[in-house]
Design a protein around this motif. Structure first.
Motif, PDB file in Angstrom:
ATOM      1  N   LEU A 156       5.913  15.108  -3.675  1.00 60.27           N
ATOM      2  CA  LEU A 156       7.243  14.484  -3.747  1.00 60.27           C
ATOM      3  C   LEU A 156       7.753  14.121  -2.353  1.00 60.27           C
ATOM      4  O   LEU A 156       8.313  13.038  -2.142  1.00 60.27           O
ATOM      5  N   LEU A 157       7.537  15.011  -1.401  1.00 63.67           N
ATOM      6  CA  LEU A 157       7.919  14.717  -0.017  1.00 63.67           C
ATOM      7  C   LEU A 157       7.115  13.552   0.542  1.00 63.67           C
ATOM      8  O   LEU A 157       7.647  12.713   1.285  1.00 63.67           O
ATOM      9  N   ALA A 158       5.838  13.472   0.172  1.00 62.29           N
ATOM     10  CA  ALA A 158       5.011  12.351   0.625  1.00 62.29           C
ATOM     11  C   ALA A 158       5.526  11.035   0.060  1.00 62.29           C
ATOM     12  O   ALA A 158       5.585  10.026   0.776  1.00 62.29           O
ATOM     13  N   ALA A 159       5.911  11.043  -1.207  1.00 59.15           N
ATOM     14  CA  ALA A 159       6.457   9.815  -1.814  1.00 59.15           C
ATOM     15  C   ALA A 159       7.676   9.334  -1.033  1.00 59.15           C
ATOM     16  O   ALA A 159       7.806   8.146  -0.724  1.00 59.15           O
ATOM     17  N   ALA A 160       8.531  10.271  -0.698  1.00 62.60           N
ATOM     18  CA  ALA A 160       9.723   9.908   0.081  1.00 62.60           C
ATOM     19  C   ALA A 160       9.342   9.492   1.499  1.00 62.60           C
ATOM     20  O   ALA A 160       9.867   8.505   2.027  1.00 62.60           O
ATOM     21  N   GLY A 161       8.420  10.208   2.113  1.00 62.96           N
ATOM     22  CA  GLY A 161       8.042   9.951   3.501  1.00 62.96           C
ATOM     23  C   GLY A 161       7.295   8.648   3.721  1.00 62.96           C
ATOM     24  O   GLY A 161       7.268   8.127   4.834  1.00 62.96           O
ATOM     25  N   LEU A 162       6.704   8.116   2.675  1.00 55.47           N
ATOM     26  CA  LEU A 162       5.994   6.845   2.803  1.00 55.47           C
ATOM     27  C   LEU A 162       6.928   5.645   2.744  1.00 55.47           C
ATOM     28  O   LEU A 162       6.569   4.560   3.192  1.00 55.47           O
ATOM     29  N   ILE A 163       8.131   5.835   2.204  1.00 53.83           N
ATOM     30  CA  ILE A 163       9.045   4.712   1.994  1.00 53.83           C
ATOM     31  C   ILE A 163      10.368   4.857   2.749  1.00 53.83           C
ATOM     32  O   ILE A 163      10.790   3.965   3.493  1.00 53.83           O
ATOM     33  N   LEU A 164      11.042   5.980   2.540  1.00 53.47           N
ATOM     34  CA  LEU A 164      12.421   6.115   3.018  1.00 53.47           C
ATOM     35  C   LEU A 164      12.619   5.995   4.529  1.00 53.47           C
ATOM     36  O   LEU A 164      13.581   5.337   4.952  1.00 53.47           O
ATOM     37  N   PRO A 165      11.777   6.591   5.363  1.00 50.15           N
ATOM     38  CA  PRO A 165      12.048   6.472   6.809  1.00 50.15           C
ATOM     39  C   PRO A 165      12.113   5.020   7.284  1.00 50.15           C
ATOM     40  O   PRO A 165      12.986   4.656   8.072  1.00 50.15           O
ATOM     41  N   ALA A 181       0.833  -1.207   0.000  1.00 47.02           N
ATOM     42  CA  ALA A 181       0.000   0.000   0.000  1.00 47.02           C
ATOM     43  C   ALA A 181       0.866   1.256   0.000  1.00 47.02           C
ATOM     44  O   ALA A 181       0.595   2.202  -0.746  1.00 47.02           O
ATOM     45  N   ALA A 182       1.917   1.253   0.808  1.00 52.05           N
ATOM     46  CA  ALA A 182       2.812   2.404   0.847  1.00 52.05           C
ATOM     47  C   ALA A 182       3.526   2.588  -0.490  1.00 52.05           C
ATOM     48  O   ALA A 182       3.697   3.725  -0.954  1.00 52.05           O
ATOM     49  N   GLY A 183       3.922   1.499  -1.101  1.00 48.97           N
ATOM     50  CA  GLY A 183       4.582   1.583  -2.405  1.00 48.97           C
ATOM     51  C   GLY A 183       3.656   2.122  -3.474  1.00 48.97           C
ATOM     52  O   GLY A 183       4.054   2.978  -4.287  1.00 48.97           O
ATOM     53  N   LEU A 184       2.424   1.639  -3.493  1.00 41.65           N
ATOM     54  CA  LEU A 184       1.449   2.137  -4.469  1.00 41.65           C
ATOM     55  C   LEU A 184       1.172   3.624  -4.267  1.00 41.65           C
ATOM     56  O   LEU A 184       1.167   4.406  -5.220  1.00 41.65           O
ATOM     57  N   LEU A 185       0.957   3.998  -3.015  1.00 44.18           N
ATOM     58  CA  LEU A 185       0.670   5.392  -2.722  1.00 44.18           C
ATOM     59  C   LEU A 185       1.883   6.281  -3.012  1.00 44.18           C
ATOM     60  O   LEU A 185       1.734   7.396  -3.518  1.00 44.18           O
TER      61      LEU A 185
END
Length: 127
Positions: A56-65, A8-12
């Motif tokens: 763009l920040l959301a894309a990073a924030g859903l995966i990177l942390p 789900a995080a990857g899709l979002l």
């Protein structure tokens, strides 16, 4: 459950990345001409670009942390922020009578709620 939350995080994140790149990099006039982009006619360039950067920040924030194990609590926090962003998108498209986009935003909102619930609750990174 953990796998479902990662999917789900990857899709979002993919949705956020695509939307963020288009809003941050594509001229407002081209966005306005695209299907579902009519709302940009009523918005300033700075607002559209800011939304793009937030996505763009959301894309990073859903995966990177979580992937980097640096402040993984930011994943569900980002998901909550995405819920707020999608609520605004639903209101905007609803006012314009763009029902298909309201439904699409509702799907994205539901994914974000699932991620926030799962990562704050049963599959928390802190536990």
């Amino acid at each position: 459950m953990n796998l479902a939350l990662w999917i789900a995080a990857g899709l979002l994140a993919a949705v956020a990345l695509t939307g963020g790149i288009s809003k941050a990099c594509v001229p407002k006039e081209k966005l306005a001409a695209a299907k579902g982009g009519g709302w940009t006619e009523d918005a300033g360039v700075g607002f559209v670009k800011t939304l793009g950067v937030l996505e763009l920040l959301a894309a990073a924030g859903l995966i990177l942390p979580a992937a980097l194990d640096i402040a993984p609590v930011l994943v569900p926090v980002t998901a909550v922020c995405w819920v707020l962003l999608m609520a605004g998108a639903m209101i905007t498209h609803g006012r314009r009578g763009e029902s298909p986009f309201v439904v699409l935003n509702l799907v994205y909102l539901a994914l974000a709620v699932f991620i926030a619930w799962g990562r704050f609750g049963p599959e928390s990174f802190t536990g």
